[in-house]
Design a protein around this motif. Structure first.
Motif, short mmCIF file in Angstrom:
data_model
loop_
_atom_site.label_atom_id
_atom_site.label_comp_id
_atom_site.label_asym_id
_atom_site.label_seq_id
_atom_site.Cartn_x
_atom_site.Cartn_y
_atom_site.Cartn_z
N GLU A 54 48.78 -2.65 12.92
CA GLU A 54 49.03 -2.89 14.35
C GLU A 54 48.79 -1.64 15.19
OE1 GLU A 54 52.21 -5.98 15.29
OE2 GLU A 54 53.05 -5.02 13.50
N ALA A 55 47.66 -0.99 14.96
CA ALA A 55 47.29 0.17 15.76
C ALA A 55 47.13 -0.24 17.22
CB ALA A 55 45.98 0.77 15.23
N PRO A 56 47.36 0.67 18.15
CA PRO A 56 47.18 0.35 19.57
C PRO A 56 45.76 -0.11 19.87
CG PRO A 56 48.29 2.47 19.29
CD PRO A 56 47.81 2.06 17.93
N GLU A 57 45.63 -0.91 20.91
CA GLU A 57 44.32 -1.44 21.29
C GLU A 57 43.30 -0.32 21.50
OE1 GLU A 57 41.95 -4.84 23.24
OE2 GLU A 57 43.58 -4.77 21.82
N ALA A 58 43.73 0.77 22.10
CA ALA A 58 42.79 1.87 22.36
C ALA A 58 42.24 2.46 21.07
CB ALA A 58 43.48 2.97 23.17
N GLU A 59 43.09 2.56 20.04
CA GLU A 59 42.63 3.07 18.75
C GLU A 59 41.65 2.10 18.09
OE1 GLU A 59 44.48 4.13 14.34
OE2 GLU A 59 45.78 4.33 16.11
N LEU A 60 41.96 0.81 18.15
CA LEU A 60 41.07 -0.19 17.59
C LEU A 60 39.73 -0.20 18.33
CD1 LEU A 60 43.62 -3.13 17.15
CD2 LEU A 60 42.71 -1.65 15.36
N ASP A 61 39.80 -0.09 19.64
CA ASP A 61 38.58 -0.07 20.44
C ASP A 61 37.70 1.12 20.06
OD1 ASP A 61 37.14 -1.23 22.91
OD2 ASP A 61 37.31 0.89 23.41
N VAL A 95 29.92 0.37 16.09
CA VAL A 95 28.73 -0.11 16.80
C VAL A 95 27.76 1.03 17.05
CG1 VAL A 95 27.90 -1.12 18.95
CG2 VAL A 95 29.93 -2.08 17.84
N ALA A 96 28.28 2.19 17.43
CA ALA A 96 27.42 3.36 17.65
C ALA A 96 26.70 3.76 16.37
CB ALA A 96 28.24 4.52 18.19
N GLY A 97 27.42 3.70 15.23
CA GLY A 97 26.80 4.02 13.95
C GLY A 97 25.69 3.06 13.61
N LEU A 98 25.89 1.79 13.92
CA LEU A 98 24.86 0.80 13.65
C LEU A 98 23.64 1.04 14.55
CD1 LEU A 98 24.79 -2.57 12.44
CD2 LEU A 98 24.04 -2.49 14.81
N GLU A 100 37.37 -9.34 17.46
CA GLU A 100 36.05 -9.83 17.85
C GLU A 100 35.76 -9.50 19.31
OE1 GLU A 100 33.56 -14.05 18.16
OE2 GLU A 100 35.38 -13.93 16.93
N HIS A 101 36.79 -9.56 20.16
CA HIS A 101 36.59 -9.27 21.58
C HIS A 101 36.15 -7.82 21.80
CE1 HIS A 101 40.68 -7.91 20.70
NE2 HIS A 101 40.69 -7.24 21.84
N LEU A 102 36.55 -6.92 20.90
CA LEU A 102 36.14 -5.53 21.02
C LEU A 102 34.69 -5.35 20.59
CD1 LEU A 102 39.36 -3.72 19.72
CD2 LEU A 102 38.72 -4.30 22.07
N PHE A 103 34.28 -6.07 19.54
CA PHE A 103 32.87 -6.04 19.16
C PHE A 103 32.02 -6.61 20.31
CE2 PHE A 103 34.54 -5.57 14.84
CZ PHE A 103 33.62 -4.70 14.29
N ALA A 104 32.50 -7.68 20.93
CA ALA A 104 31.76 -8.27 22.06
C ALA A 104 31.68 -7.28 23.22
CB ALA A 104 32.45 -9.56 22.51
N ARG A 105 32.69 -6.45 23.39
CA ARG A 105 32.69 -5.46 24.47
C ARG A 105 31.61 -4.41 24.26
NH1 ARG A 105 38.31 -2.55 25.20
NH2 ARG A 105 38.84 -4.67 25.91
N HIS A 106 31.34 -4.04 23.02
CA HIS A 106 30.43 -2.93 22.75
C HIS A 106 29.04 -3.37 22.30
CE1 HIS A 106 33.52 0.04 23.42
NE2 HIS A 106 34.35 -0.65 22.66
N LEU A 107 28.86 -4.66 22.07
CA LEU A 107 27.54 -5.20 21.77
C LEU A 107 27.01 -5.90 23.01
CD1 LEU A 107 28.30 -6.66 18.23
CD2 LEU A 107 26.65 -4.83 18.71
N PRO A 108 25.69 -6.00 23.19
CA PRO A 108 25.15 -6.68 24.38
C PRO A 108 25.45 -8.17 24.35
CG PRO A 108 23.40 -6.11 22.85
CD PRO A 108 24.64 -5.46 22.32
N PRO A 109 25.43 -8.80 25.52
CA PRO A 109 25.77 -10.24 25.59
C PRO A 109 24.88 -11.13 24.74
CG PRO A 109 25.80 -9.25 27.78
CD PRO A 109 25.23 -8.21 26.86
N PHE A 110 23.63 -10.72 24.53
CA PHE A 110 22.73 -11.61 23.77
C PHE A 110 22.97 -11.55 22.27
CE2 PHE A 110 20.09 -7.72 23.82
CZ PHE A 110 19.75 -7.63 22.48
N THR A 111 23.74 -10.57 21.78
CA THR A 111 24.05 -10.51 20.34
C THR A 111 25.03 -11.62 19.99
OG1 THR A 111 23.69 -8.12 20.21
CG2 THR A 111 25.00 -9.12 18.47
N ARG A 112 24.64 -12.49 19.09
CA ARG A 112 25.54 -13.57 18.67
C ARG A 112 26.44 -13.04 17.56
NH1 ARG A 112 24.12 -18.75 15.00
NH2 ARG A 112 26.18 -19.70 15.01
N ILE A 113 27.73 -13.07 17.79
CA ILE A 113 28.68 -12.58 16.80
C ILE A 113 29.07 -13.72 15.87
CG2 ILE A 113 30.99 -11.63 16.46
CD1 ILE A 113 30.68 -10.17 19.11
N LEU A 114 28.90 -13.50 14.57
CA LEU A 114 29.22 -14.50 13.56
C LEU A 114 30.56 -14.15 12.94
CD1 LEU A 114 25.70 -14.76 11.88
CD2 LEU A 114 26.65 -16.20 13.68
#
Length: 290
Positions: free
Chosen positions: A169-176, A183-186, A209-223
């Motif tokens: 249960e790390a804080p949202e900022a840490e998870l973000d 994402v930057a590494g990828l 998942e919402h954090l991955f969506a925040r840092h990936l572009p809208p056209f990336t489909r998250i599975l």
């Protein structure tokens, strides 16, 4: 009744989706908290522990067990399906993993098709895989995707600390920050070319998942695996309804039962991170044997 096995708690994200999708089916979840994590264990240990977990669920009444864990699936599923189960006493039972439906969703190709087919053999998309060290190092996603789509670029990124941070249960900022780092590494591997699809290859990751969506572009489909596994199971049971034919006749059995090889009180407390309304865990020790 259908069993769901995991080395710990991440599989609860899958179970939660299954329970919502199939209210007429009873599920029993077994978390092997006595031996978690599996990531630093040998392949032989992972296979043996997964087999023991599957057998426990079979003894509890499941005829079908889903491995709700990427590590257990990547390391043990094929060996158990092909080598152990046909020679065991459990005729008429089956084991499913979560890699196969995820690869099917990523490639739009049935798992049974292992050679490139038109139009996927010409697909040149970029597919990202975010996962734990053990899952990524197994290369299972890269190998299985490229069997079906040989021209696809599969880029894998280890998010070594993310699952642990989610569980504690790390804080949202840490998870973000951890997701942003992943994402930057990828993107550094793709020279800043964003992926067309991104596999969240750890069952903890749907919670961010919402954090991955925040840092990936809208056209990336998250599975995300919970929905993918539920869709796949729906199709599987439509073709093989005998696995749950008697589920409605089981008396005095709760819709969802959670079992653990570890401390039940501790597991129940940690489970709230993954499923706030989850029932309490029970000890599975009386049902387990090597």
């Amino acid at each position: 009744m259908i069993g769901v096995f995991d080395s710990g708690l991440g599989g609860l994200t899958v179970l939660r989706e299954l329970a919502a999708r199939f209210p007429q089916i009873s599920f029993t979840y077994l978390g092997d908290h006595a031996h978690v994590p599996y990531g630093n264990r040998s392949s032989e240990e992972v296979v043996d522990l997964t087999r023991q977990g599957v057998e426990t669920l079979f003894r509890l009444g499941a005829r079908l067990v889903i491995l709700g864990c990427n590590t257990a699936t990547a390391v043990a599923a094929r060996q158990l399906q092909q080598n152990w189960l046909p020679k065991s006493q459990w005729g008429g039972h089956n084991i499913l993993g979560i890699v196969a439906p995820t690869v099917e969703a990523a490639t739009q190709t049935p798992w049974a098709v292992t050679a490139p087919q038109y139009p996927q053999k010409y697909n040149t998309d970029i597919i990202a895989v975010f996962g734990t060290t053990r899952t990524i190092s197994s290369n299972v996603y890269r190998e299985e995707i490229r069997k079906r789509c040989p021209k696809v670029v599969v880029v894998q990124q280890i998010c070594a600390n993310l699952a642990g941070a989610i569980e504690h249960e790390a804080p949202e900022a840490e998870l973000d920050a951890l997701v942003q780092e992943g994402v930057a590494g990828l993107l550094s591997q793709t020279h800043d070319t964003p992926p067309h699809r991104a596999i969240l290859g750890c069952t903890h990751f749907p919670l961010v998942e919402h954090l991955f969506a925040r840092h990936l572009p809208p056209f990336t489909r998250i599975l995300s695996q919970p929905q993918i596994v539920a869709d796949s199971l729906e199709d599987y049971l439509h073709r093989r309804p005998h696995f749950v034919a008697d589920s409605s006749s089981i008396a005095n059995q709760s819709h969802v039962r959670l079992m653990t090889t570890g401390n039940a009180r501790e597991a129940s407390s940690l489970a709230q991170v993954f499923w706030p309304d989850a029932p309490s865990f029970e000890s599975a020790l009386e049902y387990t044997r090597s």
